[in-house]
Design an enzyme around this catalytic site. Structure first.
Site, mmCIF file in Angstrom:
data_model
loop_
_atom_site.group_PDB
_atom_site.id
_atom_site.type_symbol
_atom_site.label_atom_id
_atom_site.label_comp_id
_atom_site.label_asym_id
_atom_site.label_seq_id
_atom_site.Cartn_x
_atom_site.Cartn_y
_atom_site.Cartn_z
ATOM 1 N N GLU A 164 0.781 -1.242 0.000
ATOM 2 C CA GLU A 164 0.000 0.000 0.000
ATOM 3 C C GLU A 164 0.815 1.295 0.000
ATOM 4 O OE1 GLU A 164 -2.730 -0.244 3.274
ATOM 5 O OE2 GLU A 164 -3.962 -1.747 2.296
ATOM 6 N N GLU A 356 -5.528 -8.633 0.943
ATOM 7 C CA GLU A 356 -6.089 -8.341 2.265
ATOM 8 C C GLU A 356 -7.566 -8.056 2.118
ATOM 9 O OE1 GLU A 356 -4.309 -5.167 4.541
ATOM 10 O OE2 GLU A 356 -2.283 -5.881 4.112
HETATM 11 C C1 GBH Z 1 -4.343 -2.241 5.544
HETATM 12 O O1 GBH Z 1 -4.546 -0.886 5.365
HETATM 13 C C2 GBH Z 1 -2.947 -2.493 5.986
HETATM 14 O O2 GBH Z 1 -2.165 -3.099 4.990
HETATM 15 C C3 GBH Z 1 -2.844 -3.279 7.254
HETATM 16 O O3 GBH Z 1 -1.574 -3.158 7.791
HETATM 17 C C4 GBH Z 1 -3.943 -2.841 8.192
HETATM 18 O O4 GBH Z 1 -3.812 -3.381 9.477
HETATM 19 C C5 GBH Z 1 -5.247 -3.264 7.577
HETATM 20 O O5 GBH Z 1 -5.373 -2.761 6.278
HETATM 21 C C6 GBH Z 1 -6.475 -2.848 8.365
HETATM 22 O O6 GBH Z 1 -6.570 -1.466 8.417
HETATM 23 O O7 GBH Z 1 -13.659 4.816 4.986
HETATM 24 O O8 GBH Z 1 -14.896 2.793 4.710
HETATM 25 O O9 GBH Z 1 -13.814 3.760 2.839
HETATM 26 C C7 GBH Z 1 -5.829 -0.558 4.885
HETATM 27 C C8 GBH Z 1 -5.994 0.904 4.641
HETATM 28 C C9 GBH Z 1 -8.422 0.643 4.702
HETATM 29 C C10 GBH Z 1 -7.412 2.754 4.204
HETATM 30 C C11 GBH Z 1 -9.752 1.175 4.229
HETATM 31 C C12 GBH Z 1 -8.726 3.266 3.734
HETATM 32 C C13 GBH Z 1 -11.085 3.181 3.887
HETATM 33 C C14 GBH Z 1 -12.292 2.639 4.612
HETATM 34 N N1 GBH Z 1 -7.297 1.299 4.109
HETATM 35 N N2 GBH Z 1 -9.830 2.600 4.380
HETATM 36 S S1 GBH Z 1 -13.765 3.567 4.271
#
Ligand code: GBH
Length: 453
Positions: A164, A356
């Site tokens: 990411e 993921e």
């Molecule tokens: C991942 O990041 C990472 O790789 C991991 O380390 C982490 O623990 C895992 O996911 C869980 O967070 O506002 O409903 O549209 C994910 C990062 C997740 C960022 C979803 C943007 C938007 C959710 N992304 N998020 S929403």
């Protein structure tokens, strides 16, 4: 067959989130060590990854759990500063030994190891030398990658270069809500992005060159994914266009900013105009590196977006009133797995792996000693069914990796959000398989057929 016989059902974790042992056996500090220890730490409750799940010491017990769950693959990341305490310079043999033993233990138990080379824990000493802004990082990352590949590629076949970039550059260096918690200018983000893309491509070449077996390589991007409002071609086209939009405020979080250069050998339309004098193109040699072929498209995907103008989860994503949400208030939008698999495959022309997907729930150990997590089971059933449907529609799918194997340190959110199939009691380090772990085991055993009952 929507899912091939050798479909890879796995679970994932990442070094800083699970290992602990932050300063043991010669490990050097990463930016996450620095910022979690800072007296003004912005992390929830001043929590740190110092101990986390103590996976560094308990990896054998953890691999036994993976085996009990019947998973076919474990995606984990390497801590750069365990291998090279200063990021460059001398190698720490204890670091190599740890990952080598973990890989042995996985193979002994019939589990495919999948290595992420970089999941955000940048060596502090490299940050002090300018981090992703310094073009020398490309060579430093190459050197680190080579060491890891030489040590593990006799047994490791699957590699992810970086996890990411949207988040470690976008949330880390643009919005400043993840380590290093700093806000850089667009011009700086542009230069960092080029260094990240070149480091990625150079790592791909390094893996191909030094791997002792034929390697399978990708990276694990994330990005705003949209689902159509209805079945009309116009709605589908709109969702596709938004999924790949180069949005000037959110460009660094977008899919196209990172994946168009890698797969299509171009910056997204509009980039040149947006950056103006800060823009400088790659040379043809550099494009060759950036575009080094990948074997599949990895995607980390949790929720659909509805509003591209919302930059971070903290701002919400334009959810509908009363819409079902996870414990982190991310929207429950299962169709996103169908549409993203389709959109990514159509644009980038390689098979797709979910690297993921999962949800945070307010899990606890119930009076009967078990962890009942029906919300997670329902979430996963809905999401994986949609992925399966993409397979029915002819999209080549090669794997589904659940985030996460066990509850862990959720970065700036600390330990409250629990994403695991395994529950961790952080006071005792006791592990308990949640109901969802047993549910997933059956999904794996039936190669997805049990999703439909
Ligand atoms: C991942 O990041 C990472 O790789 C991991 O380390 C982490 O623990 C895992 O996911 C869980 O967070 O506002 O409903 O549209 C994910 C990062 C997740 C960022 C979803 C943007 C938007 C959710 N992304 N998020 S929403």
């Amino acid at each position: 067959m929507p899912l091939p016989k050798d479909f890879i059902w796995g679970v994932a974790g990442a070094s800083y989130q699970v290992e602990g042992a932050w300063n043991e056996d010669g490990k050097g500090p990463s930016i996450w060590d620095t910022y979690t220890h800072w007296r003004n730490s912005p992390v929830h409750n001043h929590e740190t990854g110092d101990v986390a799940c103590d996976h560094y010491h308990r990896y054998k017990e953890d691999v036994a759990l993976l085996k009990e769950m019947g998973v076919k693959a474990y995606r984990f990341s390497i801590s750069w500063t365990r291998i090279l305490p200063d990021g460059i310079g001398s190698v720490n043999p204890k670091g190599i030994e740890f990952y080598s033993s973990l890989v042995d233990e996985l193979i002994k138990n019939g589990i495919e190891p999948m290595v992420t080379i970089y999941h955000w824990d940048l060596p502090q000493s490299i940050f002090d030398r300018g981090g992703w802004l310094n073009p020398e990082i490309i060579g430093w990352f190459e050197n680190y990658t080579k060491i890891v590949v030489e040590a593990l590629s006799d047994r490791v076949k699957y590699w992810f270069t970086i996890n990411e970039p949207q988040i470690f550059i976008g949330l880390g260096c643009y919005l400043g809500v993840m380590a290093p918690f700093k806000k850089y200018t667009d011009g700086e983000i542009f230069r960092m992005s080029k260094n990240v893309l070149l480091a990625h491509g150079t790592a791909v070449r390094t893996i191909r060159k030094y791997s002792k077996q034929e390697a399978k390589i990708s990276y694990a991007p994330t990005g705003p994914s949209f689902i159509p409002d209805n079945d009309s071609p116009e709605a589908i086209e709109e969702a596709r266009a938004k999924t790949f939009a180069f949005d000037k405020d959110g460009y660094v979080l977008s899919n196209s900013w990172w994946s168009d250069p890698i797969f299509l050998r171009k910056f997204p339309d509009g980039a040149k105009e947006f950056f103006g004098p800060d823009f400088s193109d790659f040379t043809e040699e550099e494009w060759d590196i950036v575009q080094s072929p990948l074997d599949f498209y990895g995607m980390n995907i949790y929720a659909a977006m509805r509003d591209l103008s919302k930059l971070s989860a903290a701002e919400g994503n334009g959810e509908l009133t009363g819409e079902p949400l996870t414990a982190l208030k991310w929207t429950i939008t299962p169709e996103v797995l169908y549409w993203s698999a389709k959109f990514m495959h159509e644009r980038y022309k390689v098979p797709v792996m979910i690297t993921e997907n999962g949800c945070a729930c307010t899990d606890s150990v119930h009076l009967d000693g078990k962890v009942h997590d029906p919300q997670r089971i329902d979430f996963l059933k809905r999401y994986i069914r949609e992925f399966y449907k993409a397979g029915e529609d002819g999209i080549p799918l090669i794997g589904y990796i659940h985030w996460s194997f066990m509850d862990n340190f959720e970065w700036a959110e600390g330990y409250d959000p629990r994403f695991g199939l395994v529950y961790i009691n952080y006071q005792t380090q006791k592990r308990t398989l949640k109901d969802s772990a047993y549910w997933y085991k059956e999904v794996i055993e039936t190669n997805g057929e049990s999703l439909w009952k």
